[in-house]
Design a protein around this motif. Structure first.
Motif, PDB file in Angstrom:
ATOM      1  N   GLY A 309      13.388   1.483   5.999  1.00 51.46           N
ATOM      2  CA  GLY A 309      12.116   1.008   5.479  1.00 51.46           C
ATOM      3  C   GLY A 309      12.189  -0.352   4.826  1.00 51.46           C
ATOM      4  N   SER A 310      13.264  -1.080   5.057  1.00 48.98           N
ATOM      5  CA  SER A 310      13.404  -2.403   4.451  1.00 48.98           C
ATOM      6  C   SER A 310      13.023  -3.483   5.449  1.00 48.98           C
ATOM      7  CB  SER A 310      14.841  -2.622   3.957  1.00 48.98           C
ATOM      8  OG  SER A 310      15.762  -2.513   5.024  1.00 48.98           O
ATOM      9  N   GLN A 311      12.885  -4.697   4.935  1.00 47.13           N
ATOM     10  CA  GLN A 311      12.427  -5.827   5.731  1.00 47.13           C
ATOM     11  C   GLN A 311      13.596  -6.510   6.423  1.00 47.13           C
ATOM     12  OE1 GLN A 311      10.471  -8.818   3.384  1.00 47.13           O
ATOM     13  NE2 GLN A 311      10.666 -10.390   4.971  1.00 47.13           N
ATOM     14  N   PRO A 312      13.586  -6.597   7.756  1.00 45.93           N
ATOM     15  CA  PRO A 312      14.610  -7.376   8.457  1.00 45.93           C
ATOM     16  C   PRO A 312      14.502  -8.857   8.102  1.00 45.93           C
ATOM     17  CG  PRO A 312      13.423  -5.932   9.975  1.00 45.93           C
ATOM     18  CD  PRO A 312      12.656  -5.937   8.701  1.00 45.93           C
ATOM     19  N   ASP A 313      15.627  -9.562   8.135  1.00 47.29           N
ATOM     20  CA  ASP A 313      15.622 -10.981   7.766  1.00 47.29           C
ATOM     21  C   ASP A 313      14.703 -11.803   8.659  1.00 47.29           C
ATOM     22  OD1 ASP A 313      17.443 -10.431   5.791  1.00 47.29           O
ATOM     23  OD2 ASP A 313      19.191 -10.972   7.000  1.00 47.29           O
ATOM     24  N   TYR A 314      14.562 -11.402   9.918  1.00 39.79           N
ATOM     25  CA  TYR A 314      13.823 -12.211  10.875  1.00 39.79           C
ATOM     26  C   TYR A 314      12.318 -12.000  10.815  1.00 39.79           C
ATOM     27  CZ  TYR A 314      14.156  -7.748  13.356  1.00 39.79           C
ATOM     28  OH  TYR A 314      14.099  -6.422  13.687  1.00 39.79           O
ATOM     29  N   LEU A 315      11.837 -11.069  10.001  1.00 41.02           N
ATOM     30  CA  LEU A 315      10.437 -10.674  10.030  1.00 41.02           C
ATOM     31  C   LEU A 315       9.515 -11.787   9.544  1.00 41.02           C
ATOM     32  CD1 LEU A 315       8.919  -8.124  10.834  1.00 41.02           C
ATOM     33  CD2 LEU A 315       8.854  -7.488   8.428  1.00 41.02           C
ATOM     34  N   CYS A 382      -6.086   3.864  11.028  1.00 39.70           N
ATOM     35  CA  CYS A 382      -6.330   4.995  10.136  1.00 39.70           C
ATOM     36  C   CYS A 382      -5.235   6.043  10.156  1.00 39.70           C
ATOM     37  CB  CYS A 382      -7.688   5.625  10.435  1.00 39.70           C
ATOM     38  SG  CYS A 382      -7.812   6.480  12.000  1.00 39.70           S
ATOM     39  N   THR A 383      -4.218   5.897  11.014  1.00 37.43           N
ATOM     40  CA  THR A 383      -3.128   6.886  11.018  1.00 37.43           C
ATOM     41  C   THR A 383      -1.785   6.312  10.600  1.00 37.43           C
ATOM     42  OG1 THR A 383      -2.632   6.489  13.369  1.00 37.43           O
ATOM     43  CG2 THR A 383      -4.223   8.233  12.855  1.00 37.43           C
ATOM     44  N   SER A 384      -1.651   4.987  10.547  1.00 41.59           N
ATOM     45  CA  SER A 384      -0.353   4.396  10.189  1.00 41.59           C
ATOM     46  C   SER A 384      -0.008   4.717   8.736  1.00 41.59           C
ATOM     47  CB  SER A 384      -0.377   2.884  10.410  1.00 41.59           C
ATOM     48  OG  SER A 384      -0.564   2.589  11.782  1.00 41.59           O
ATOM     49  N   LYS A 385       1.294   4.853   8.460  1.00 41.57           N
ATOM     50  CA  LYS A 385       1.761   5.311   7.153  1.00 41.57           C
ATOM     51  C   LYS A 385       2.510   4.192   6.427  1.00 41.57           C
ATOM     52  CE  LYS A 385       0.395   9.599   7.879  1.00 41.57           C
ATOM     53  NZ  LYS A 385      -0.125   9.489   9.249  1.00 41.57           N
ATOM     54  N   ALA A 386       2.167   4.011   5.149  1.00 43.05           N
ATOM     55  CA  ALA A 386       2.773   2.943   4.357  1.00 43.05           C
ATOM     56  C   ALA A 386       3.918   3.418   3.477  1.00 43.05           C
ATOM     57  CB  ALA A 386       1.708   2.286   3.475  1.00 43.05           C
ATOM     58  N   HIS A 387       4.021   4.724   3.223  1.00 44.62           N
ATOM     59  CA  HIS A 387       4.906   5.196   2.159  1.00 44.62           C
ATOM     60  C   HIS A 387       6.380   4.975   2.440  1.00 44.62           C
ATOM     61  CE1 HIS A 387       4.519   8.688   4.911  1.00 44.62           C
ATOM     62  NE2 HIS A 387       5.775   8.905   4.590  1.00 44.62           N
ATOM     63  N   HIS A 388       6.789   4.873   3.705  1.00 45.60           N
ATOM     64  CA  HIS A 388       8.213   4.731   4.006  1.00 45.60           C
ATOM     65  C   HIS A 388       8.672   3.268   4.022  1.00 45.60           C
ATOM     66  CE1 HIS A 388      12.102   5.954   5.515  1.00 45.60           C
ATOM     67  NE2 HIS A 388      11.994   5.145   6.555  1.00 45.60           N
ATOM     68  N   LEU A 389       7.746   2.328   3.936  1.00 48.81           N
ATOM     69  CA  LEU A 389       8.072   0.915   4.085  1.00 48.81           C
ATOM     70  C   LEU A 389       8.021   0.214   2.730  1.00 48.81           C
ATOM     71  CD1 LEU A 389       5.962   0.163   7.287  1.00 48.81           C
ATOM     72  CD2 LEU A 389       8.378   0.804   7.160  1.00 48.81           C
ATOM     73  N   SER A 390       9.070  -0.519   2.437  1.00 48.03           N
ATOM     74  CA  SER A 390       9.163  -1.224   1.160  1.00 48.03           C
ATOM     75  C   SER A 390       8.669  -2.656   1.320  1.00 48.03           C
ATOM     76  CB  SER A 390      10.620  -1.228   0.669  1.00 48.03           C
ATOM     77  OG  SER A 390      10.744  -1.975  -0.512  1.00 48.03           O
ATOM     78  N   ALA A 391       7.641  -3.012   0.539  1.00 46.11           N
ATOM     79  CA  ALA A 391       7.084  -4.367   0.583  1.00 46.11           C
ATOM     80  C   ALA A 391       6.463  -4.682  -0.772  1.00 46.11           C
ATOM     81  CB  ALA A 391       6.047  -4.504   1.691  1.00 46.11           C
ATOM     82  N   PRO A 392       6.553  -5.934  -1.231  1.00 49.35           N
ATOM     83  CA  PRO A 392       5.994  -6.286  -2.540  1.00 49.35           C
ATOM     84  C   PRO A 392       4.491  -6.496  -2.529  1.00 49.35           C
ATOM     85  CG  PRO A 392       7.010  -8.204  -1.533  1.00 49.35           C
ATOM     86  CD  PRO A 392       7.283  -7.061  -0.608  1.00 49.35           C
ATOM     87  N   ASP A 393       3.867  -6.522  -1.337  1.00 49.53           N
ATOM     88  CA  ASP A 393       2.459  -6.918  -1.286  1.00 49.53           C
ATOM     89  C   ASP A 393       1.527  -5.816  -0.798  1.00 49.53           C
ATOM     90  OD1 ASP A 393       3.311  -6.939   1.377  1.00 49.53           O
ATOM     91  OD2 ASP A 393       1.931  -8.560   1.921  1.00 49.53           O
ATOM     92  N   TRP A 394       1.947  -4.555  -0.863  1.00 47.11           N
ATOM     93  CA  TRP A 394       1.018  -3.496  -0.486  1.00 47.11           C
ATOM     94  C   TRP A 394      -0.207  -3.541  -1.391  1.00 47.11           C
ATOM     95  CZ3 TRP A 394       1.113  -1.257   3.941  1.00 47.11           C
ATOM     96  CH2 TRP A 394       2.309  -0.936   4.587  1.00 47.11           C
ATOM     97  N   ARG A 395      -1.381  -3.421  -0.795  1.00 43.91           N
ATOM     98  CA  ARG A 395      -2.608  -3.375  -1.576  1.00 43.91           C
ATOM     99  C   ARG A 395      -3.616  -2.500  -0.837  1.00 43.91           C
ATOM    100  NH1 ARG A 395      -3.459  -9.544  -1.376  1.00 43.91           N
ATOM    101  NH2 ARG A 395      -1.217  -9.313  -1.112  1.00 43.91           N
ATOM    102  N   VAL A 396      -4.600  -1.995  -1.560  1.00 43.49           N
ATOM    103  CA  VAL A 396      -5.660  -1.181  -0.966  1.00 43.49           C
ATOM    104  C   VAL A 396      -6.891  -2.057  -0.796  1.00 43.49           C
ATOM    105  CG1 VAL A 396      -7.125   0.847  -1.244  1.00 43.49           C
ATOM    106  CG2 VAL A 396      -4.742   0.914  -2.015  1.00 43.49           C
ATOM    107  N   ASN A 397      -7.398  -2.149   0.444  1.00 47.48           N
ATOM    108  CA  ASN A 397      -8.561  -3.011   0.670  1.00 47.48           C
ATOM    109  C   ASN A 397      -9.840  -2.303   0.247  1.00 47.48           C
ATOM    110  OD1 ASN A 397      -9.384  -1.308   2.758  1.00 47.48           O
ATOM    111  ND2 ASN A 397      -9.164  -2.838   4.365  1.00 47.48           N
TER     112      ASN A 397
END
Length: 640
Positions: A309-315, A382-397
């Protein structure tokens, strides 16, 4: 009817150090095929065939247009093409083809299939009986090795073609040109005869369009993306402009029109599905909004994550990314489908993530073949899941969706997607609202300063056919002159307060060309109301001392109506009676079906009028579902 005609690839003419021109020309011309051939011959061209067809309406009249690809075969007649301007009633535009730089976004196989299957719930979708059967996927790349034991059982010759050679030889057997074979294996490597891997949709039909093993022009891309569009369901492209942190590039005029046409006419009118990797330029400070393919509303742009769930360097981050799949595994070299019937190792990249996504989409289309291209995007959102991915900018629209510039709406969930597809009700036709004249600016921006524009929009409410109540995509088209393009950053804030970073500083972008009619797209406002104040902010953060640069700005607001249960006049005035939460969230939760209920949690008591039917929720003040929803207009006229 506008038709797109394809030319044979001509001899290359290098007219300058940076640009390689070909003998191929694209022309949009009014008239039938006989007229097109006559004019081509008159000016020294040969008409080479049709790519696509579009209707062109002006006022109350429907005109026949041919967008043709002509080959200019007489070099001594070079001056004749200019004479086409004497045909102003027939010729709309003419463009010579140039060789475009396109790079493969290298991928490697999943290093932990159990993690891949569990977090993305691919095995769970298999257990529901979905394996991609009946779905056709074609890989647009350097060809695929059709005789490879992992691919041969699912290889589909009708979804394959060699655009580079204009023949039926679609095999790729070299070690250099193995990228398409790797991607094809991820999508649809057969299960029973697998030597190296098992595909995500291991019963899907897989084809290969060979278009990267030669000069790539707008014609080549348009031909590839429109090949057999009535037969192929999903087009997978594991490539894009160079991810060097300095390139600004995207589809040419033919390819743009083919993308637009294909979502209207492909798959028997349900729309072709185009899957694109978001890009591998993160280590060079690249930003995927500068890639016009992944930045298009017609493509599904897929980001990448490691199995942890971490960010690859190339992302690369940007707000046009729709969702994420696994595509980076901590730099380990893993075995995947290789050349000459072998297995091989491959490097990670977003093309693998896009390949996984194409396989998941094939499972979803098997669950419901009637899904349109926009239905599929809605299901992903509406089905994608955010909980397993680590990111500093998650927000609820403003519509309750969790979203990130790194990962879009989260990790694809195959089981949730097929379950949602089973019960999905098709969304209405797309509406487009364009408001531009009132927000043209021409100002001077100094280093370190900010240019801000606030625009009040009604979502074209006065124009019923164009009215947009709730947003899918927002597109901002800009013209900016600037001394160093990489110093600019751009944000867009919606009426609901959602801020999209349309562009971030790119340290390696030294271009003085600025942005010429460049379209930035954000999906972060998905589900929000269109009406209200939209704020565009452009900031100049200088990397070196310089004078201020003049900015000429055109802001074009384009959204799509998506709501599926009420007519537009009703949307403007309806509210939920008795609920104390936000009207829009309550409304969406009340009148929508399926996945929406997992997105919105109401913050008010159950409406007394539905108490007889029952009201469910975690507490007395948290009504989540109600069997009957009573709506009323502001004049208290009730709607059941």
């Amino acid at each position: 009817m506008a038709r797109f005609i394809a030319l044979w690839m001509g001899t290359l003419l290098q007219l300058c150090h940076a640009t390689i021109y070909t003998n191929d020309w694209a022309i949009k011309i009014r008239g039938d095929l006989e007229s097109v051939n006559r004019i081509a011959e008159k000016y020294g061209f040969t008409n080479m065939g049709q790519v696509s067809a579009l209707k062109h309406e002006e006022g109350n009249y429907l005109h026949n247009y041919q967008t043709c690809i002509w080959k200019f075969h007489l070099l001594e007649n070079w001056k004749y093409w200019a004479n086409l301007t004497v045909e102003p009633l027939m010729v709309e535009w003419l463009k010579q083809q140039v060789v475009q730089r396109r790079v493969k976004r290298i991928s490697r196989q999943c290093s932990d299939s159990k993690a891949c299957q569990s977090h993305m719930n691919i095995a769970a979708a298999w257990r529901r009986g979905y394996t991609g059967k009946g779905v056709v996927v074609s890989v647009l790349d350097d060809g695929i090795e059709r005789e490879h034991p992992d691919l041969k059982p699912n290889y589909d010759p009708f979804a394959s073609f060699d655009v580079n050679g204009q023949d039926q030889d679609r095999s790729s057997t070299s070690a250099v040109n193995n990228h398409g074979t790797q991607c094809a294996g991820v999508v649809a490597a057969a299960a029973n005869s697998s030597r190296c891997t098992v595909g995500v949709s291991f019963h899907a039909r897989i084809g290969g369009i060979r278009m990267l093993d030669g000069d790539v022009t707008d014609i080549v891309e348009a031909q590839s993306l429109s090949f057999s569009s009535g037969y192929i369901d999903v087009y997978l492209a594991g490539w894009g402009p160079k991810d060097d942190g300095a390139t600004l590039d995207g589809p040419g005029p033919l390819t743009r029109l083919v993308l637009q046409d294909s979502v209207q006419t492909g798959r028997q009118g349900r729309g072709s599905i185009f899957v694109w990797p978001s890009g591998n330029g993160g280590e060079r400070g690249d930003y995927c909004s500068c890639d016009g393919y992944s930045n298009s509303i017609y493509t599904i742009s897929i980001s990448s994550s490691t199995q942890h769930g971490s960010q690859p360097d190339y992302l690369e981050p940007c707000p046009s990314t729709l969702a994420t799949a696994y595509g980076g595994w901590d730099r380990e070299e893993m075995v995947t489908v290789g050349p000459q019937q072998s297995c091989s190792t491959a490097q990670s990249g977003t093309s693998l993530a896009a390949s996984v996504a194409a396989g998941v989409i094939a499972l979803t289309l098997e669950a419901n073949p009637l899904l349109t291209w926009r239905d599929l995007q809605h299901i992903i959102v509406c089905t994608s899941k955010a909980h397993h991915l680590s990111a500093p900018d998650w927000r609820v629209n403003g519509a309750g969706y969790k979203v990130s510039h790194l990962y879009g709406f989260g990790l694809l969930d195959a089981e949730s997607m097929v379950k949602e597809a089973e019960r999905w009700k098709q969304v209405p036709s797309q509406h487009e609202c364009a408001e531009e004249a009132a927000i043209q600016l021409s100002r001077l921006i100094h280093p370190g300063s900010v240019l801000m524009s606030v625009h009040e929009t009604t979502g074209c409410s006065s124009k019923a056919p164009q009215h947009v109540a709730y947003v899918e995509h927002v597109v901002v088209r800009v013209n900016i002159s600037h001394g160093r393009r990489g110093d600019l950053s751009i944000t867009l804030t919606s009426p609901s307060g959602t801020t999209s970073q349309l562009l971030a500083n790119r340290p390696l972008d030294n271009s003085t060309e600025g942005f010429q009619n460049w379209e930035f797209m954000t999906a972060h406002c998905w589900g929000e109301q269109a009406a209200g104040e939209w704020t565009l902010k452009i900031q100049d953060t200088p990397s070196q001392k310089k004078d201020g640069s003049k900015l000429g700005l055109l802001f074009l607001f384009v959204t799509s109506q998506y709501y599926e249960t009420c007519t537009e006049p009703r949307l403007a005035a309806v509210k939920i009676q008795g609920w104390a939460s936000r009207d829009k969230a309550s409304y969406l939760s009340a009148v929508s079906q399926g996945c929406w209920r997992s997105v919105f949690t109401l913050a008010g008591p159950c409406d007394p009028e539905c108490s007889d039917d029952g009201c469910e929720g975690p507490g007395p003040q948290q009504c989540v579902t109600c069997l009957h929803f009573f709506l009323k207009f502001k004049n208290n006229t009730r709607l059941a």
